[in-house]
Structure formats: structure tokens, C-alpha cells
Design an enzyme around this catalytic site. Structure first.
Site, PDB file in Angstrom:
ATOM      1  CE  LYS A 106      -0.942  -0.536  -2.109  1.00 62.98           C
ATOM      2  NZ  LYS A 106       0.072  -1.077  -2.749  1.00 62.98           N
ATOM      3  CE1 TYR A 118       0.514   4.474  -5.173  1.00 73.17           C
ATOM      4  CE2 TYR A 118      -1.804   4.713  -5.900  1.00 73.17           C
ATOM      5  CZ  TYR A 118      -0.680   4.344  -5.066  1.00 73.17           C
ATOM      6  OH  TYR A 118      -1.179   3.600  -3.888  1.00 73.17           O
ATOM      7  NE  ARG A 169       9.207   2.082   2.570  1.00 74.58           N
ATOM      8  CZ  ARG A 169       8.492   2.121   1.350  1.00 74.58           C
ATOM      9  NH1 ARG A 169       7.415   2.367   1.368  1.00 74.58           N
ATOM     10  NH2 ARG A 169       8.975   1.350   0.291  1.00 74.58           N
ATOM     11  NE  ARG A 223       3.107  -4.101   0.913  1.00 77.79           N
ATOM     12  CZ  ARG A 223       3.949  -3.169   0.802  1.00 77.79           C
ATOM     13  NH1 ARG A 223       5.337  -3.137   0.930  1.00 77.79           N
ATOM     14  NH2 ARG A 223       3.370  -1.949   0.239  1.00 77.79           N
ATOM     15  CG  ASN A 245       1.404  -4.248  -2.298  1.00 80.54           C
ATOM     16  OD1 ASN A 245       0.573  -3.621  -2.119  1.00 80.54           O
ATOM     17  ND2 ASN A 245       2.784  -3.927  -2.788  1.00 80.54           N
ATOM     18  CG  HIS A 280       0.854   3.588   0.295  1.00 82.38           C
ATOM     19  ND1 HIS A 280       1.729   3.781  -0.668  1.00 82.38           N
ATOM     20  CD2 HIS A 280       0.953   4.774   1.124  1.00 82.38           C
ATOM     21  CE1 HIS A 280       2.191   5.202  -0.648  1.00 82.38           C
ATOM     22  NE2 HIS A 280       1.893   5.614   0.423  1.00 82.38           N
ATOM     23  CD  GLU A 310       2.622   8.889   0.331  1.00 80.40           C
ATOM     24  OE1 GLU A 310       3.079   8.567  -0.788  1.00 80.40           O
ATOM     25  OE2 GLU A 310       2.454   8.293   1.461  1.00 80.40           O
TER      26      GLU A 310
END
Length: 138
Positions: free
Chosen positions: A10, A50, A86, A103, A113, A116, A127
Site C-alpha cells: 500500500k 473496493y 493472510r 503488518r 496497514n 493487502h 483481484e
């Protein structure tokens, strides 16, 4: 069986100069990079990406944040890619993220954060196609 996930480093992590370190950790964790690019989302791009969150209290600020600077998007491949990634990136709130996760290492807040990760195999495909043409994935 190898599966894919989509990640975006990000704007906060890119601006802080952490994209290279994060990509290195991703590779060290056994994820194969199938596609990679640096880009900047337009407002329209972020709204479409989003769209599932439209109407939620954080939607507008998320769109604003994700268009605030460049991102690094990548398609990653590994067995159980979505779930493993994740776990690898950690909880959305860096205060709750496990030690050593992306993170915990690079995020500064729930909003900023750092990274993604797709939340399902189905969304990973959607995506990945959002960011990359089929000919760009190897």
C-alpha cells in the site's frame, strides 16, 4: 496444489521505502511472484476494487488512502496461497499482528496497514484480473 493470491503493497509502505524489503520477505516465505508492477490507482480504480465495501463507514477514507500514492501489486503463487499469505501478513491492526508478520514490521495503524492480501480463492482470481492481463502473469 498451487493457488494464487493478490497482494498490494500500500501507499504508506511504498512511501516509507519498504516495498523492496516486503517483496524480499514474500519471496523468502516461499511465495512465487507470478506478476509484479508499480502503479497508482485512480479514484475510479479504487472505487471499483473496493466496491464490496461501498456504504461502510471506512469506504471513502480507504479509497482516498489507496489513491494517495503508488502501490506495488503482485500475483503470488503457493500451495494454499490465500490462507498462508493472510497468516504471513498478520492481523489488520498491527497492534494485534503476530511478531515477524509484515503488518507487525511495517504497518503504522489499522488504516495504514502496509499490505493487502486476497480473502478468498475466488477474490484472488478477480483481484489478479483487475490488476493484470492474462499475458502479464507467468
Amino acid at each position: 496444489m498451487e493457488t494464487i493470491t493478490l497482494t498490494m503493497i500500500k501507499p504508506d509502505a511504498v512511501a516509507a521505502g519498504n516495498a523492496g524489503a516486503i517483496l524480499g520477505k514474500i519471496a523468502e516465505a516461499g511465495f512465487k511472484i507470478k506478476a509484479l508492477k508499480m502503479t497508482q490507482l485512480t479514484i475510479s480504480d479504487a472505487q471499483r476494487f473496493y466496491e464490496v465495501h461501498k456504504g461502510k463507514p471506512f469506504y471513502e477514507s480507504l479509497v482516498e488512502f489507496m489513491t494517495s500514492g503508488p502501490i506495488v501489486a503482485a500475483v503470488l503463487e503457493k500451495g494454499n496461497a490465500v490462507a498462508d499469505f493472510r497468516t504471513f501478513i498478520g492481523a489488520t491492526n498491527p497492534a494485534d499482528a503476530a511478531e515477524g508478520t509484515i503488518r507487525k514490521l511495517y504497518a503504522t495503524s489499522v488504516t495504514q496497514n502496509a499490505i493487502h492480501g486476497s480473502d478468498s480463492d475466488e477474490n484472488a482470481q478477480i483481484e489478479a484480473s483487475f490488476h493484470f492481463a492474462q499475458r502479464e502473469m507467468f
